[in-house]
Write a protein that holds these residues in place. Structure first.
Motif, PDB file in Angstrom:
ATOM      1  N   VAL A  71       0.981  -1.172  -0.084  1.00  0.00           N
ATOM      2  CA  VAL A  71       0.079   0.069   0.026  1.00  0.00           C
ATOM      3  C   VAL A  71       0.626   1.273   0.092  1.00  0.00           C
ATOM      4  N   LEU A  72       1.908   1.452   0.792  1.00  0.00           N
ATOM      5  CA  LEU A  72       2.840   2.366   0.685  1.00  0.00           C
ATOM      6  C   LEU A  72       3.702   2.650  -0.383  1.00  0.00           C
ATOM      7  N   ILE A  73       3.894   1.458  -1.078  1.00  0.00           N
ATOM      8  CA  ILE A  73       4.664   1.579  -2.352  1.00  0.00           C
ATOM      9  C   ILE A  73       3.583   2.273  -3.589  1.00  0.00           C
ATOM     10  N   ASP A  74       2.382   1.872  -3.373  1.00  0.00           N
ATOM     11  CA  ASP A  74       1.285   2.416  -4.351  1.00  0.00           C
ATOM     12  C   ASP A  74       0.995   3.763  -4.126  1.00  0.00           C
ATOM     13  N   SER A  75       1.272   4.416  -3.064  1.00  0.00           N
ATOM     14  CA  SER A  75       0.829   5.703  -2.735  1.00  0.00           C
ATOM     15  C   SER A  75       2.012   6.599  -3.010  1.00  0.00           C
TER      16      SER A  75
END
Length: 144
Positions: A71-75
């Motif tokens: 999720v952090l990478i996608d953000s």
């Protein structure tokens, strides 16, 4: 609040800690294995040992942390995000901020007008009550 890269680094560090802890606990709690008598079938009549519970617990923790990392990478901003696109996005946000500020000022003005009306009505009510009480006192006094 930390920025996204710091959050990502913290999550990766947490994942590394979980892997190390999982290996340590499994080594500590795991039953010794004899390599001379390798069994090909699992004895299902054995009671559930805590190693299996630890394995499930650490698997769930590791999976949750990996999902958080995804999720952090996608953000994170994409490579296609150029300075011009970021500037346009900031300009749009600034316009929305000005519109919201104008709306807020209007609401505050209307609230002030309403407050003045309420205060005026309360002053009228207080005056009426004072007149009523003073009229009641003058009627109850006997004439001398």
């Amino acid at each position: 609040m930390a920025d996204r890269l710091t959050q990502l680094q913290d999550a990766v560090n947490s994942l590394a800690d979980q892997f190390c802890n999982a290996i340590g606990v499994l080594q500590q709690c795991g039953p010794p294995a004899s390599f001379s008598n390798i069994q090909t079938a699992i004895n299902k009549d054995q009671p559930t040992n805590p190693t299996e519970e630890y394995a499930q617990l650490f698997a769930a923790l590791i999976a949750r942390t990996a999902k958080d990392i995804d999720v952090l990478i996608d953000s994170l901003p994409s490579e296609e995000s150029t300075a011009a696109l970021q500037a346009a996005s900031l300009y749009k946000l600034e316009e929305e901020n000005h519109e919201a500020a104008t709306c807020l000022e209007d609401v505050v003005y209307r609230g002030d007008m309403l407050l003045e009306k309420i205060q005026s009505a309360l002053a009228d009510i207080a005056q009426s009550q004072l007149k009523t009480r003073s009229g009641t006192h003058s009627q109850s006094l006997p004439d001398a």
